[in-house]
Design an enzyme around this catalytic site. Structure first.
Site, PDB file in Angstrom:
ATOM      1  N   SER A  10      42.767 -15.934  19.719  1.00 36.06           N
ATOM      2  CA  SER A  10      43.395 -16.735  18.717  1.00 36.06           C
ATOM      3  C   SER A  10      42.527 -17.961  18.238  1.00 36.06           C
ATOM      4  O   SER A  10      42.333 -18.804  19.142  1.00 36.06           O
ATOM      5  CB  SER A  10      44.834 -17.180  19.376  1.00 36.06           C
ATOM      6  N   HIS A  35      42.682 -13.346  16.198  1.00 33.97           N
ATOM      7  CA  HIS A  35      44.295 -13.327  15.930  1.00 33.97           C
ATOM      8  C   HIS A  35      44.286 -14.756  15.182  1.00 33.97           C
ATOM      9  O   HIS A  35      43.926 -15.778  15.833  1.00 33.97           O
ATOM     10  CB  HIS A  35      44.939 -13.540  17.344  1.00 33.97           C
ATOM     11  N   ASP A  37      46.959 -17.470  13.541  1.00 32.75           N
ATOM     12  CA  ASP A  37      48.350 -18.007  13.677  1.00 32.75           C
ATOM     13  C   ASP A  37      48.831 -19.060  12.376  1.00 32.75           C
ATOM     14  O   ASP A  37      47.996 -19.961  12.418  1.00 32.75           O
ATOM     15  CB  ASP A  37      48.213 -18.899  15.078  1.00 32.75           C
ATOM     16  N   MET A  39      51.578 -21.340  10.706  1.00 31.01           N
ATOM     17  CA  MET A  39      52.594 -22.168  11.091  1.00 31.01           C
ATOM     18  C   MET A  39      52.683 -22.921  10.002  1.00 31.01           C
ATOM     19  O   MET A  39      52.058 -23.545   9.104  1.00 31.01           O
ATOM     20  CB  MET A  39      52.301 -22.883  12.395  1.00 31.01           C
ATOM     21  N   HIS A  68      49.405 -13.494  12.242  1.00 34.84           N
ATOM     22  CA  HIS A  68      50.645 -13.752  12.965  1.00 34.84           C
ATOM     23  C   HIS A  68      51.431 -14.738  12.094  1.00 34.84           C
ATOM     24  O   HIS A  68      51.141 -15.930  12.053  1.00 34.84           O
ATOM     25  CB  HIS A  68      50.575 -13.993  14.405  1.00 34.84           C
ATOM     26  N   MET A  70      54.247 -17.327  11.602  1.00 41.87           N
ATOM     27  CA  MET A  70      55.140 -17.981  12.061  1.00 41.87           C
ATOM     28  C   MET A  70      55.798 -19.071  11.061  1.00 41.87           C
ATOM     29  O   MET A  70      55.612 -20.274  11.267  1.00 41.87           O
ATOM     30  CB  MET A  70      54.507 -18.740  13.436  1.00 41.87           C
ATOM     31  N   MET A 139      56.449 -12.060  22.151  1.00 41.43           N
ATOM     32  CA  MET A 139      55.909 -13.538  22.390  1.00 41.43           C
ATOM     33  C   MET A 139      56.056 -13.710  24.019  1.00 41.43           C
ATOM     34  O   MET A 139      57.104 -13.745  24.409  1.00 41.43           O
ATOM     35  CB  MET A 139      56.618 -14.548  21.742  1.00 41.43           C
ATOM     36  N   ASP A 177      51.380 -12.425  23.433  1.00 44.02           N
ATOM     37  CA  ASP A 177      50.797 -13.484  22.767  1.00 44.02           C
ATOM     38  C   ASP A 177      51.273 -14.736  23.281  1.00 44.02           C
ATOM     39  O   ASP A 177      52.512 -14.981  23.437  1.00 44.02           O
ATOM     40  CB  ASP A 177      51.146 -13.516  21.075  1.00 44.02           C
TER      41      ASP A 177
END
Ligand code: DX5
Ligand code: ZN
Length: 227
Positions: A10, A35, A37, A39, A68, A70, A139, A177
């Site tokens: 990540s 990966h 992330d 946000m 991913h 979020m 998660m 994760d």
């Protein structure tokens, strides 16, 4: 030989001023996916980056970009992330009231569709959608930050998720994760994880390429215990 456990570094814990260099280090170390992330400061109490960074990464690595989301309103951004070069998009079950529609939209964009679930959300929230998805992110920390400790209930949740998939006759890729390290990797694989995401454990390490190899070796100890 194909890797039996996939390792997905990540980039949340990478040095963003040297992102391409950091990604090529983990690529050389044998990483399978990168990966990413995303946000939004609403669904999680942190901000990260958007499609522009995915697009820039797409130009600098040949590794699949696992994205991913979020974020509170993923539907509004699916197309942007697919166009930017994601090979797989995960949306959180907690923010998608029309999950079949969202998953169908991801598939229309010709991207693999994944669903992510937080540690406090009951697994039965996945039951109706499991037959439609390619992957599940279970998660193992409350999302928002890198470098947290894996919650111990993760192992039991993994086993129960496996069982749920078996009972439905489906086989999505199971991804863990949060808080993955060389000490817990084999236990996670034994409990049913197929992909291990790791941020802090890889990019906070002085040798990120070596850290990918060490994590893979630790994870594959699970196989040597079986054979
Ligand atoms: C958690 C993110 C994770 C995180 C994992 O909010 O979804 O991908 O970066 O990082 P570590 O391995 O540092 O827990
Ligand atoms: Zn993540």
């Amino acid at each position: 030989m194909a890797h039996r456990v996939r390792i997905a570094p990540s980039i949340l814990s990478a040095d963003f001023a040297r992102l391409a260099e950091q990604v090529s280090l983990v690529e050389a170390g044998g990483a399978d996916w990168i990966h990413c992330d995303i946000m939004d400061g609403h669904f999680v109490p942190n901000l990260s980056f958007g499609p522009l960074v995915i697009e820039a990464l797409r130009r600098s690595t040949s590794l699949p970009l696992d994205v991913h989301l979020m974020i509170e309103n993923p539907d509004a951004y699916l197309e942007a992330f697919a166009r930017a070069g994601a090979f797989q998009l995960h949306v959180h079950v907690e923010v998608c009231p029309h999950l079949h529609r969202t998953i169908a939209r991801i598939r229309e964009l010709e991207v693999r569709a994944g669903v992510a679930i937080n540690p406090a959300t009951p697994l039965w929230a996945l039951e109706e959608i499991l037959p439609e998805v390619d992957a599940v992110i279970l998660m193992s920390v409350d999302p928002g930050f890198g470098g947290q400790q894996l919650l111990p209930r993760t192992y039991d949740r993994l086993r129960r998720l496996r069982e749920l998939c078996r009972s439905l006759g489906v086989n999505p890729t199971i991804i863990i994760d949060g808080g993955v390290n060389t000490h817990n990797a084999a236990h996670l694989v034994e409990a049913g994880a197929e992909v291990l995401v790791a941020g802090h454990g890889i990019f906070a390490h002085p040798d990120p390429a070596g850290a990918v190899g060490a994590l893979r070796q630790a994870a594959e100890r699970a196989f040597s215990r079986w054979t």
